[in-house]
Design a protein around this motif. Structure first.
Motif, PDB file in Angstrom:
ATOM      1  N   TYR A  12       0.835  -1.190   0.000  1.00  0.00           N
ATOM      2  CA  TYR A  12       0.000   0.000   0.000  1.00  0.00           C
ATOM      3  C   TYR A  12       0.874   1.247   0.000  1.00  0.00           C
ATOM      4  CZ  TYR A  12      -3.472  -3.417   1.574  1.00  0.00           C
ATOM      5  OH  TYR A  12      -4.295  -4.504   1.679  1.00  0.00           O
ATOM      6  N   GLU A 104      -7.282   2.097  -0.700  1.00  0.00           N
ATOM      7  CA  GLU A 104      -6.455   1.598   0.410  1.00  0.00           C
ATOM      8  C   GLU A 104      -6.866   2.264   1.720  1.00  0.00           C
ATOM      9  OE1 GLU A 104      -2.443   2.280  -0.905  1.00  0.00           O
ATOM     10  OE2 GLU A 104      -2.598   0.845  -2.541  1.00  0.00           O
ATOM     11  N   TRP A 186      -8.422   4.471   8.654  1.00  0.00           N
ATOM     12  CA  TRP A 186      -7.285   3.600   8.345  1.00  0.00           C
ATOM     13  C   TRP A 186      -6.810   3.866   6.935  1.00  0.00           C
ATOM     14  CZ3 TRP A 186      -6.070   0.012   4.652  1.00  0.00           C
ATOM     15  CH2 TRP A 186      -5.119  -0.978   4.959  1.00  0.00           C
ATOM     16  N   GLN A 187      -5.529   4.139   6.800  1.00  0.00           N
ATOM     17  CA  GLN A 187      -4.909   4.362   5.496  1.00  0.00           C
ATOM     18  C   GLN A 187      -3.762   3.375   5.321  1.00  0.00           C
ATOM     19  OE1 GLN A 187      -5.510   6.952   2.848  1.00  0.00           O
ATOM     20  NE2 GLN A 187      -4.399   5.238   1.922  1.00  0.00           N
ATOM     21  N   GLY A 188      -3.815   2.570   4.273  1.00  0.00           N
ATOM     22  CA  GLY A 188      -2.756   1.610   4.013  1.00  0.00           C
ATOM     23  C   GLY A 188      -1.428   2.296   3.734  1.00  0.00           C
ATOM     24  N   ARG A 189      -0.331   1.730   4.283  1.00  0.00           N
ATOM     25  CA  ARG A 189       1.016   2.265   4.073  1.00  0.00           C
ATOM     26  C   ARG A 189       2.000   1.142   3.790  1.00  0.00           C
ATOM     27  NH1 ARG A 189       2.077   7.317   6.197  1.00  0.00           N
ATOM     28  NH2 ARG A 189       3.991   7.121   4.969  1.00  0.00           N
ATOM     29  N   ARG A 192       3.326  -2.621   5.787  1.00  0.00           N
ATOM     30  CA  ARG A 192       2.233  -2.880   6.734  1.00  0.00           C
ATOM     31  C   ARG A 192       2.242  -1.933   7.938  1.00  0.00           C
ATOM     32  NH1 ARG A 192       0.858  -5.034   2.762  1.00  0.00           N
ATOM     33  NH2 ARG A 192      -0.051  -7.103   2.500  1.00  0.00           N
ATOM     34  N   HIS A 194       0.623   0.749   8.654  1.00  0.00           N
ATOM     35  CA  HIS A 194      -0.522   1.544   8.242  1.00  0.00           C
ATOM     36  C   HIS A 194      -0.785   2.690   9.217  1.00  0.00           C
ATOM     37  CE1 HIS A 194      -0.993  -1.878   5.699  1.00  0.00           C
ATOM     38  NE2 HIS A 194      -1.356  -2.678   6.679  1.00  0.00           N
ATOM     39  N   PRO A 214      -0.387   0.016  14.009  1.00  0.00           N
ATOM     40  CA  PRO A 214      -1.027  -0.864  13.042  1.00  0.00           C
ATOM     41  C   PRO A 214      -0.949  -2.336  13.421  1.00  0.00           C
ATOM     42  CG  PRO A 214       1.120  -0.173  12.239  1.00  0.00           C
ATOM     43  CD  PRO A 214       0.864   0.601  13.495  1.00  0.00           C
TER      44      PRO A 214
END
Length: 214
Positions: A12, A104, A186-189, A192, A194, A214
């Motif tokens: 992500y 995401e 929640w924002q995917g990064r 993992r 996040h 996360p």
């Protein structure tokens, strides 16, 4: 098959979320993200997973559509005699999950559900397509039926019953307003790691903001 599942993964990297860029009020942050979800043209941006709890403490989920959002909360419509309706009757605790996978992102809202005024349910019911209005009458949601023909026969009967007539709101159908107590954005990064920003209602319109691991 199991090995294939274990190997499924994506990295992500589209966006980030930090305390300096978020809105102080979670309703405004939700509005911002929802607007972006609509603009992205993802399928059903107002689809949300609604979770309720049985008398025995067993959770259940289903996907429904958000139909109104304002500073009071978030509204959806359903059959009050359905499984979720029966569970909310004895336990008003509820969770909403908006899974915006293409962005995401996800948003989780927890709070209490209460029935909306009948006048609001009537107004929304009559804004629906006629076929949807008939469907609300035809389905005793969550009840067991022998086969699909039961629904089709009942629908045909209702079409004849309400031919050239306004279809009234069923007594057991209407809206729930979900009054939020918490929001999690929640924002995917990458890796993992996040971003998770959590809002907790501290009453009187103030919200405590914190970052979750996360």
């Amino acid at each position: 098959m199991r090995e294939d599942i274990a190997s499924l993964r994506n990295e992500y990297s589209k966006e980030e979320l930090d305390e300096q860029s978020i809105e102080v009020n979670p309703f405004n942050q939700f509005d911002k993200w929802f607007t972006e979800a609509v603009a992205s043209e993802i399928l059903e941006p107002n689809a949300m997973v609604v979770s309720t709890v049985s008398k025995k403490g067993v959770p259940s989920q289903r996907t429904v559509l958000l139909k109104d959002a304002d500073k009071e909360g978030y509204t959806f419509y359903t059959n009050y005699d359905s499984k979720k309706g029966q569970e909310l009757e004895h336990n008003a605790n509820i969770s909403l999950l908006f899974p915006w996978y293409e962005l995401e992102r996800q948003v989780i809202i927890t709070g209490k559900a209460q029935k909306v005024l009948k006048e609001k349910s009537v107004k929304y019911f009559h804004s629906r397509p006629r076929e949807s209005q008939l469907g609300a009458w035809a389905s005793n949601q969550s009840s067991e039926i022998t086969d699909r023909s039961v629904l089709e026969e009942k629908l045909k009967m209702l079409e004849e019953r309400f031919l050239n007539k306004e279809i009234p709101l069923p007594e057991n159908w209407g809206g729930y307003l979900v009054i939020p107590e918490t929001f999690e954005f929640w924002q995917g990064r990458k890796s993992r790691l996040h971003d998770r920003i959590f809002y907790q209602d501290e009453m009187e319109g103030t919200w405590k903001i914190s970052r979750l691991s996360p």
